[in-house]
Design a protein around this motif. Structure first.
Motif, PDB file in Angstrom:
ATOM      1  N   SER A   4       0.836  -1.202   0.000  1.00  0.00           N
ATOM      2  CA  SER A   4       0.000   0.000   0.000  1.00  0.00           C
ATOM      3  C   SER A   4       0.869   1.250   0.000  1.00  0.00           C
ATOM      4  CB  SER A   4      -0.946  -0.001   1.195  1.00  0.00           C
ATOM      5  OG  SER A   4      -0.232  -0.202   2.383  1.00  0.00           O
ATOM      6  N   GLY A   5       0.338   2.298  -0.572  1.00  0.00           N
ATOM      7  CA  GLY A   5       1.055   3.563  -0.625  1.00  0.00           C
ATOM      8  C   GLY A   5       0.945   4.312   0.691  1.00  0.00           C
ATOM      9  N   ALA A   6       2.065   4.649   1.268  1.00  0.00           N
ATOM     10  CA  ALA A   6       2.080   5.298   2.580  1.00  0.00           C
ATOM     11  C   ALA A   6       1.448   6.691   2.535  1.00  0.00           C
ATOM     12  CB  ALA A   6       3.513   5.378   3.102  1.00  0.00           C
ATOM     13  N   ILE A   7       1.780   7.469   1.530  1.00  0.00           N
ATOM     14  CA  ILE A   7       1.250   8.831   1.451  1.00  0.00           C
ATOM     15  C   ILE A   7      -0.239   8.803   1.134  1.00  0.00           C
ATOM     16  CG2 ILE A   7       1.356  10.998   0.155  1.00  0.00           C
ATOM     17  CD1 ILE A   7       4.381  10.439  -0.179  1.00  0.00           C
ATOM     18  N   LEU A   8      -0.621   7.969   0.172  1.00  0.00           N
ATOM     19  CA  LEU A   8      -2.030   7.869  -0.214  1.00  0.00           C
ATOM     20  C   LEU A   8      -2.891   7.377   0.950  1.00  0.00           C
ATOM     21  CD1 LEU A   8      -3.834   8.241  -2.683  1.00  0.00           C
ATOM     22  CD2 LEU A   8      -3.382   5.869  -3.279  1.00  0.00           C
ATOM     23  N   THR A   9      -2.387   6.407   1.697  1.00  0.00           N
ATOM     24  CA  THR A   9      -3.127   5.894   2.855  1.00  0.00           C
ATOM     25  C   THR A   9      -3.221   6.953   3.944  1.00  0.00           C
ATOM     26  OG1 THR A   9      -2.399   3.645   2.351  1.00  0.00           O
ATOM     27  CG2 THR A   9      -3.226   4.046   4.571  1.00  0.00           C
ATOM     28  N   GLN A  66      -6.144   0.147   5.853  1.00  0.00           N
ATOM     29  CA  GLN A  66      -4.904  -0.118   6.575  1.00  0.00           C
ATOM     30  C   GLN A  66      -3.718  -0.106   5.615  1.00  0.00           C
ATOM     31  OE1 GLN A  66      -5.377  -0.155   9.706  1.00  0.00           O
ATOM     32  NE2 GLN A  66      -7.525  -0.696   9.812  1.00  0.00           N
ATOM     33  N   LEU A  67      -2.541  -0.087   6.182  1.00  0.00           N
ATOM     34  CA  LEU A  67      -1.321  -0.313   5.420  1.00  0.00           C
ATOM     35  C   LEU A  67      -1.137  -1.819   5.328  1.00  0.00           C
ATOM     36  CD1 LEU A  67       0.930   2.300   7.207  1.00  0.00           C
ATOM     37  CD2 LEU A  67       0.245   2.383   4.810  1.00  0.00           C
ATOM     38  N   LEU A 104      -8.528   0.312  -4.813  1.00  0.00           N
ATOM     39  CA  LEU A 104      -8.779  -0.193  -3.471  1.00  0.00           C
ATOM     40  C   LEU A 104      -8.884  -1.709  -3.544  1.00  0.00           C
ATOM     41  CD1 LEU A 104      -9.297   1.025  -0.623  1.00  0.00           C
ATOM     42  CD2 LEU A 104     -11.712   0.895  -1.115  1.00  0.00           C
ATOM     43  N   VAL A 105      -8.234  -2.395  -2.608  1.00  0.00           N
ATOM     44  CA  VAL A 105      -8.224  -3.851  -2.583  1.00  0.00           C
ATOM     45  C   VAL A 105      -8.758  -4.308  -1.228  1.00  0.00           C
ATOM     46  CG1 VAL A 105      -6.763  -5.921  -2.692  1.00  0.00           C
ATOM     47  CG2 VAL A 105      -6.240  -3.945  -4.135  1.00  0.00           C
ATOM     48  N   TYR A 121      -6.893  -1.892   1.442  1.00  0.00           N
ATOM     49  CA  TYR A 121      -5.685  -1.099   1.274  1.00  0.00           C
ATOM     50  C   TYR A 121      -5.674  -0.436  -0.091  1.00  0.00           C
ATOM     51  CZ  TYR A 121      -3.207  -4.652  -1.557  1.00  0.00           C
ATOM     52  OH  TYR A 121      -2.819  -5.528  -2.538  1.00  0.00           O
ATOM     53  N   MET A 122      -4.986   0.692  -0.146  1.00  0.00           N
ATOM     54  CA  MET A 122      -4.836   1.437  -1.394  1.00  0.00           C
ATOM     55  C   MET A 122      -3.437   1.130  -1.927  1.00  0.00           C
ATOM     56  SD  MET A 122      -6.574   5.011  -0.339  1.00  0.00           S
ATOM     57  CE  MET A 122      -7.533   5.348  -1.798  1.00  0.00           C
ATOM     58  N   PRO A 123      -3.343   0.475  -3.094  1.00  0.00           N
ATOM     59  CA  PRO A 123      -2.044   0.094  -3.626  1.00  0.00           C
ATOM     60  C   PRO A 123      -1.183   1.294  -4.002  1.00  0.00           C
ATOM     61  CG  PRO A 123      -3.825  -0.643  -5.064  1.00  0.00           C
ATOM     62  CD  PRO A 123      -4.445   0.071  -3.926  1.00  0.00           C
TER      63      PRO A 123
END
Length: 147
Positions: A4-9, A66-67, A104-105, A121-123
């Motif tokens: 997952s992308g840290a900034i996007l999350t 979540q991450l 989104l997954v 999570y957002m990839p």
């Protein structure tokens, strides 16, 4: 390795909900302070109800967002307060989310985890790759290779 992308999350889990709640609470307070009362015209009731219902749905997604990453044969799920390692055997399904496909997954587990039975999570680079890749398949492949 984080999937997952840290900034996007971070933006989706903390920044945007804070802005949404500030507007949702701030607008009525500002109207009350300037007008002395709050009244909603008949033409705007739909917008108010839509905002309130959307708040419930956004809160639910935010709680489950979540991450997600992996380490060895374990799925690592974290938020900004805790982290859990979940064996791949507990992963029941990795699915795209139909209403936010490619961005989104959903990961479903076959038993309870510290984060519940479902996480989202957002990839990484999801908004940019959404049309050209399926990020859920990336996690499925990782689980299949490590089994």
């Amino acid at each position: 390795t984080w999937l997952s992308g840290a900034i996007l999350t971070f933006v989706s889990k903390l920044v945007m909900p804070a802005i949404w709640l500030a507007v949702l609470i701030g607008a009525p307070v500002w109207i009350y302070i300037t007008m002395g009362r709050i009244s909603i015209g008949p033409g705007f009731q739909f917008i108010v109800w839509f905002a309130l219902i959307a708040t419930v749905l956004l809160a639910w997604v935010t709680v489950h967002l979540q991450l997600v990453g992996y380490r060895g044969r374990e799925l690592v799920v974290a938020n900004y307060w805790r982290q859990a390692s979940i064996p791949f055997e507990q992963v029941e399904a990795v699915e795209p989310v139909w209403w936010y496909k490619g961005r989104l997954v959903r990961v479903r587990f076959n038993r309870k985890t510290p984060f519940g039975s479902t996480v989202y999570y957002m990839p990484k680079w999801g908004p940019f790759r959404a049309m050209f890749s399926s990020p859920e398949q990336e996690l499925r492949d990782i689980i299949a290779i490590r089994d």
